[in-house]
Every structure is written in C-alpha cells, then in structure tokens.
Enzyme design. Structure first.
Site, mmCIF file in Angstrom:
data_model
loop_
_atom_site.group_PDB
_atom_site.id
_atom_site.type_symbol
_atom_site.label_atom_id
_atom_site.label_comp_id
_atom_site.label_asym_id
_atom_site.label_seq_id
_atom_site.Cartn_x
_atom_site.Cartn_y
_atom_site.Cartn_z
ATOM 1 C CB SER A 81 -3.675 2.428 2.236
ATOM 2 O OG SER A 81 -3.843 1.868 0.965
ATOM 3 C CE LYS A 137 -3.368 -1.074 -0.538
ATOM 4 N NZ LYS A 137 -3.638 -1.690 -1.881
ATOM 5 C CG HIS A 169 4.678 -6.199 -1.122
ATOM 6 N ND1 HIS A 169 4.776 -4.890 -1.504
ATOM 7 C CD2 HIS A 169 3.461 -6.618 -1.558
ATOM 8 C CE1 HIS A 169 3.674 -4.525 -2.151
ATOM 9 N NE2 HIS A 169 2.861 -5.561 -2.203
ATOM 10 C CE LYS A 182 -10.607 10.360 1.098
ATOM 11 N NZ LYS A 182 -11.005 10.390 2.522
ATOM 12 N N GLY A 183 -6.231 7.521 -2.924
ATOM 13 C CA GLY A 183 -5.009 8.086 -3.510
ATOM 14 C C GLY A 183 -4.640 9.448 -2.953
HETATM 15 P P1 A3P Z 1 -5.235 4.410 -0.825
HETATM 16 O O1 A3P Z 1 -5.783 3.131 -0.286
HETATM 17 O O2 A3P Z 1 -4.835 5.353 0.260
HETATM 18 O O3 A3P Z 1 -6.123 5.051 -1.831
HETATM 19 P P2 A3P Z 1 -0.053 -0.296 -3.711
HETATM 20 O O4 A3P Z 1 -0.041 -0.049 -5.167
HETATM 21 O O5 A3P Z 1 1.310 -0.395 -3.122
HETATM 22 O O6 A3P Z 1 -0.953 -1.436 -3.354
HETATM 23 O O7 A3P Z 1 -0.665 1.016 -3.016
HETATM 24 C C1 A3P Z 1 -2.018 1.342 -3.175
HETATM 25 C C2 A3P Z 1 -2.253 2.763 -2.713
HETATM 26 O O8 A3P Z 1 -1.674 3.654 -3.683
HETATM 27 C C3 A3P Z 1 -3.725 3.091 -2.637
HETATM 28 O O9 A3P Z 1 -3.852 4.075 -1.605
HETATM 29 C C4 A3P Z 1 -3.954 3.685 -4.023
HETATM 30 O O10 A3P Z 1 -5.096 4.477 -4.143
HETATM 31 C C5 A3P Z 1 -2.692 4.501 -4.192
HETATM 32 N N1 A3P Z 1 -2.420 4.837 -5.598
HETATM 33 C C6 A3P Z 1 -2.356 3.999 -6.652
HETATM 34 N N2 A3P Z 1 -2.162 4.676 -7.798
HETATM 35 C C7 A3P Z 1 -2.095 5.982 -7.463
HETATM 36 C C8 A3P Z 1 -1.923 7.195 -8.205
HETATM 37 N N3 A3P Z 1 -1.786 7.202 -9.529
HETATM 38 N N4 A3P Z 1 -1.917 8.363 -7.516
HETATM 39 C C9 A3P Z 1 -2.066 8.378 -6.173
HETATM 40 N N5 A3P Z 1 -2.243 7.273 -5.422
HETATM 41 C C10 A3P Z 1 -2.251 6.087 -6.052
#
Ligand code: A3P
Length: 280
Positions: free
Chosen positions: A119, A42, A89, A241-242
């Site tokens: 997240s 995340k 990871h 939510k990003g």
């Molecule tokens: P949130 O749950 O806070 O929205 P991973 O890819 O390591 O699994 O991480 C996922 C997290 O990165 C999620 O956070 C996701 O929304 C966010 N994320 C993925 N793409 C993104 C982007 N282009 N811009 C901002 N956040 C992003």
C-alpha cells in the site's frame, strides 16, 4: 525529489511536518479527554477516522494530524471546544510527554506488514508529497531498511506494543475490521465510553465500507481542514484496493523469504506477531 522528506531524530518525515513543530511536540497541551488515533502509514487510519466521524451525537472534533504543519498547530488545536480526536503516525517515543502523563486514550490500528508495504509503495507512486519510486524491488529494499517515511514498520509497532496492556490503549487490527466490521466498531465506541444501539452500529458499518468510502472520496474536494493523513489532504489517493493479501501479487518468493526472516528476528518477543501468521 527527495526534498519532500527530511530526517528528524533519524526518522524520515514529510517536509509538511516542520522541524520546528517536531521539536516542540512536548509543548502540546493535552486534555484528559483527548483521543489519539495512531498508526503506521497505510494501516487503515482513514477507516477508523470515518467510523468515529459517523458516531451519532459523539460531540467529537476530528483534527488534522498533530505532526502536520508548523508551530501554529498548537494554537489551532486549542480552538476546538469539543473532545478532540487527533490522528498521528508518531511512534510511542515521539508522542508528547503530557499525552502520556494524562493517559489520553489511544486507538492504535495495525495491518500486516506485507500489505502495508504494498500500500505504501502505491502511495509513493501516486502521492506528489512523497518521493518518486520506479519499481517495487527498489521500494521493497527501502521498506526493509526502514528508509521510508515514518521509519521502520517494525520499530513503530514494537514501540506501541510495549504499552499494549495499558488501560488507555486499544489495539485494532485491519484484518479483523475486514472480517467483522460491526464488532470492531462496537469495540471502538465502547472504548470511547459511548453506548450505541445495534442499529447505529450497522449504520456506521454501511457508511464505512470500502466502496462507500471510495465513492465519496471521488466527490469530496481536497479540504485541508479534513486531513487525516499527514502525507496528503487528497482523499482520492487513499482508497486503492482495500484488500487483505494483495502482497502476494508483488512479493517474489525470495522477497517473501527475506521478509519473513527479518520479521521472525525483529518480532521474536512480540505477542502481536502471532496475529499475522495467517496473512503471510
Ligand atoms: P490499499 O492501498 O491496500 O488499498 P491509511 O488510511 O492509513 O492511509 O490506509 C490506507 C489503506 O487503507 C489503503 O489500502 C485503503 O484502501 C485502505 N482502506 C481505507 N478505507 C478502507 C475501508 N473502508 N475498507 C478497507 N480498506 C480501507
């Protein structure tokens, strides 16, 4: 329901990472031009992966995570002729020895731990490959103890921080990607030895915005060959939510205090810790 996870060397893994594979990681045949895309879950893994996928003429194959699957993994990884970008990871200690010997390039993406916790809490709730969890309070305790998939955030980050000055390691911060995506795309492509025009960089930035990626995820089917995260191949679970700072909607003031105390203690020798000051 807890059977979706199993413990290996004291750390929780998904049962989709077979014990046999985890035991054999040192048999992996690294190539000098391999790139590892490393993160605690995340932290923005899919985001960096999407940046890399969109580099024009990169001649790169993005593989599924090295720790996902069974022992046949290494045979599959051998079949790629192009330069491999391999997500994982894993903590530094578990990375295959010969990846370290060959000094393969590593991009380590890191996100402030409070947002990472929130997240991951949602991922636990939405992702059938993770244990069910009832409340944020319950999850908060698990996260603090490192009793979550891939173990403690602190141990993970500290294991990689020890090597942060190595030439072959690039550290990218989620929060800086949010502030200046183009600058960080440039950092990543330069690190990979690729020279892009400003136009190409801006094109990648457009294609990797949160809204663009979220919209595309809805259209894309679950394709197990395009799995970035060892915890799901369903991209619809990833883009929530990003945002930076969403933790404020979950942490009570007591939880913030407890977390900050642990952070100060665990990260007392960490230089990376300074980066998070403004997000907590
Ligand atoms: P949130 O749950 O806070 O929205 P991973 O890819 O390591 O699994 O991480 C996922 C997290 O990165 C999620 O956070 C996701 O929304 C966010 N994320 C993925 N793409 C993104 C982007 N282009 N811009 C901002 N956040 C992003």
């Amino acid at each position: 329901q807890w059977s979706v996870l199993h413990k290996f060397k004291g750390i929780l893994f998904s049962t989709m990472s077979s014990e046999e594979l985890l035991n054999s990681l040192d048999c992996f045949d690294a190539r000098e031009d391999d790139v590892f895309l490393v993160s605690y879950p995340k932290s923005g893994t899919h985001w960096i992966a999407e940046v890399i996928k969109n580099i024009p003429n990169a001649r790169i194959t993005l593989t599924s995570p090295i720790e996902l699957g069974d022992i046949s993994k290494f045979e599959e990884l051998k079949t790629y002729c192009e330069r491999r970008v391999i997500p994982t990871h894993l903590s530094y200690d578990m990375l295959p020895t010969n990846v370290k010997q060959k000094q393969c390039k590593v991009i380590y993406i890191i996100r402030n731990p409070k947002d990472t916790a929130v997240s991951l809490f949602h991922y636990y709730r939405e992702n059938p490959n993770l244990p069910g969890i009832e409340t944020w309070n319950e999850f908060f305790e698990l996260f603090l103890r490192g009793d979550v998939v891939y173990g403690s955030w602190f141990d993970h980050v500290l294991s990689w921080e020890e090597h942060k000055n190595a030439q072959n390691i690039l550290i990218i911060f989620y929060e800086e990607m949010k502030t200046d995506l183009s600058k960080n795309i440039k950092k990543i492509t330069t690190f990979l030895g690729l020279n892009l025009t400003d136009g190409e960089i801006n094109m990648i930035a457009r294609k990797t915005s949160f809204s663009e990626m979220k919209n595309n995820a809805v259209k894309e089917n679950c394709d197990p060959n395009h799995t970035i995260c060892a915890l799901t191949s369903n991209r619809r679970l990833v883009f929530r939510k990003g945002a930076v700072g969403d933790w404020i909607n979950y942490f009570t003031s007591k939880q913030k205090r407890v977390f900050d105390e642990l952070f100060t203690e665990k990260m007392k020798h960490s230089e990376l810790a300074g980066h998070f000051g403004e997000y907590s």
